[in-house]
Scaffold this motif. Structure first.
Motif, mmCIF file in Angstrom:
data_model
loop_
_atom_site.group_PDB
_atom_site.id
_atom_site.type_symbol
_atom_site.label_atom_id
_atom_site.label_comp_id
_atom_site.label_asym_id
_atom_site.label_seq_id
_atom_site.Cartn_x
_atom_site.Cartn_y
_atom_site.Cartn_z
ATOM 1 N N SER A 177 1.072 -3.933 3.170
ATOM 2 C CA SER A 177 1.729 -5.187 2.828
ATOM 3 C C SER A 177 0.856 -6.033 1.912
ATOM 4 C CB SER A 177 2.033 -5.967 4.113
ATOM 5 O OG SER A 177 2.783 -7.121 3.838
ATOM 6 N N VAL A 224 0.050 -9.856 0.797
ATOM 7 C CA VAL A 224 0.269 -11.225 1.278
ATOM 8 C C VAL A 224 0.095 -12.190 0.093
ATOM 9 C CG1 VAL A 224 0.035 -10.887 3.754
ATOM 10 C CG2 VAL A 224 -2.023 -11.060 2.404
ATOM 11 N N ILE A 251 -4.191 -7.138 9.035
ATOM 12 C CA ILE A 251 -3.460 -8.396 9.074
ATOM 13 C C ILE A 251 -4.151 -9.396 9.988
ATOM 14 C CG2 ILE A 251 -1.941 -7.529 10.916
ATOM 15 C CD1 ILE A 251 -1.141 -10.185 8.165
ATOM 16 N N ALA A 256 -0.812 -15.369 5.160
ATOM 17 C CA ALA A 256 -1.150 -14.375 6.183
ATOM 18 C C ALA A 256 -1.359 -15.033 7.539
ATOM 19 C CB ALA A 256 -2.403 -13.612 5.762
ATOM 20 N N CYS A 294 -3.367 -4.943 4.834
ATOM 21 C CA CYS A 294 -2.857 -5.925 3.879
ATOM 22 C C CYS A 294 -3.721 -5.936 2.624
ATOM 23 C CB CYS A 294 -2.907 -7.325 4.473
ATOM 24 S SG CYS A 294 -1.668 -7.658 5.701
ATOM 25 N N SER A 337 -5.025 -8.601 0.334
ATOM 26 C CA SER A 337 -5.165 -10.047 0.450
ATOM 27 C C SER A 337 -6.299 -10.525 -0.439
ATOM 28 C CB SER A 337 -5.431 -10.442 1.908
ATOM 29 O OG SER A 337 -6.698 -9.948 2.330
#
Length: 212
Positions: free
Chosen positions: A131, A133, A149, A158, A176, A178
């Motif tokens: 994912s 963020v 995460i 997040a 993630c 990020s």
């Protein structure tokens, strides 16, 4: 040969895995379009993309191919550049996530920015999920990291996701993309050096995970 240099880096066995991987990419905007380009150039061919939006003038600072397709559906425009992809023009909502069959895919790449759709996606298929963020409002791509995460830093989006997941007693984990750089503004500004790098980092992690 187009894939010669990619094969040299990954090796023949891993490259064969890349060519046979089945990837679902959700969202093909500032992050997802760069991820798609990276996947495609790296030899992945079985890619399904999902997005409902159309290109407009404001996309041109950050979205791959947007300058050539103003007014067109993103997935239809991108299929012209990556003809082997499967293009689905749908809005990704919690209801869409609930109804969609994720089982056939080796990896699900989440480049959407709707928190409630993300939460539904996480709850349904987190073992296959990578994912993205918070990529907007930042200037420094060297601050991009791959983190759990539960361990991101400097990312209010997040943090909100974590809070909502805790409310739902979610105990799983997933990776993630990020940034530890704090957002510089409150408005929805974005810089392609960061958003594009998020997409490239997502692609890199996906390819390395497939090759394991």
């Amino acid at each position: 040969m187009r894939d010669t240099r990619t094969r040299l880096v990954f090796g023949e066995e891993v490259f064969d895995k890349l060519q046979n991987a089945k990837i679902l990419l959700l969202g093909v905007g500032g992050v997802g379009s760069f991820c798609l380009d990276c996947l495609y150039r790296s030899g992945v061919r079985d890619i399904t993309i999902v997005d409902f939006d159309r290109y407009d003038l404001t996309n041109q600072n950050r979205q791959m191919h947007s300058e050539n397709h103003e007014g067109e559906l993103k997935v239809d425009a991108l299929k012209q550049h990556y003809p082997e992809v499967i293009a689905i023009s749908d809005k990704i909502t919690p209801e869409w996530v609930e109804a969609f069959d994720f089982e056939p895919y080796d990896l699900i790449l989440d480049a959407i920015d709707d928190m409630w759709a993300k939460i539904a996606l996480i709850q349904k298929c987190y073992p296959k999920l990578i994912s993205s963020v918070g990529s907007a409002k930042r200037l420094d791509p060297t601050k991009i990291e791959v983190r759990s995460i539960w361990k991101t830093e400097g990312d209010p989006f997040a943090s909100k996701l974590r809070n909502e997941l805790r409310k739902r007693k979610f105990k799983g984990d997933f990776s993630c993309i990020s940034s530890s750089e704090l957002p510089r503004i409150k408005e929805k500004g974005s810089f392609v050096a960061v958003t594009g790098s998020f997409g490239l980092a997502m692609c890199s992690l996906a390819l390395r995970r497939i090759g394991l």
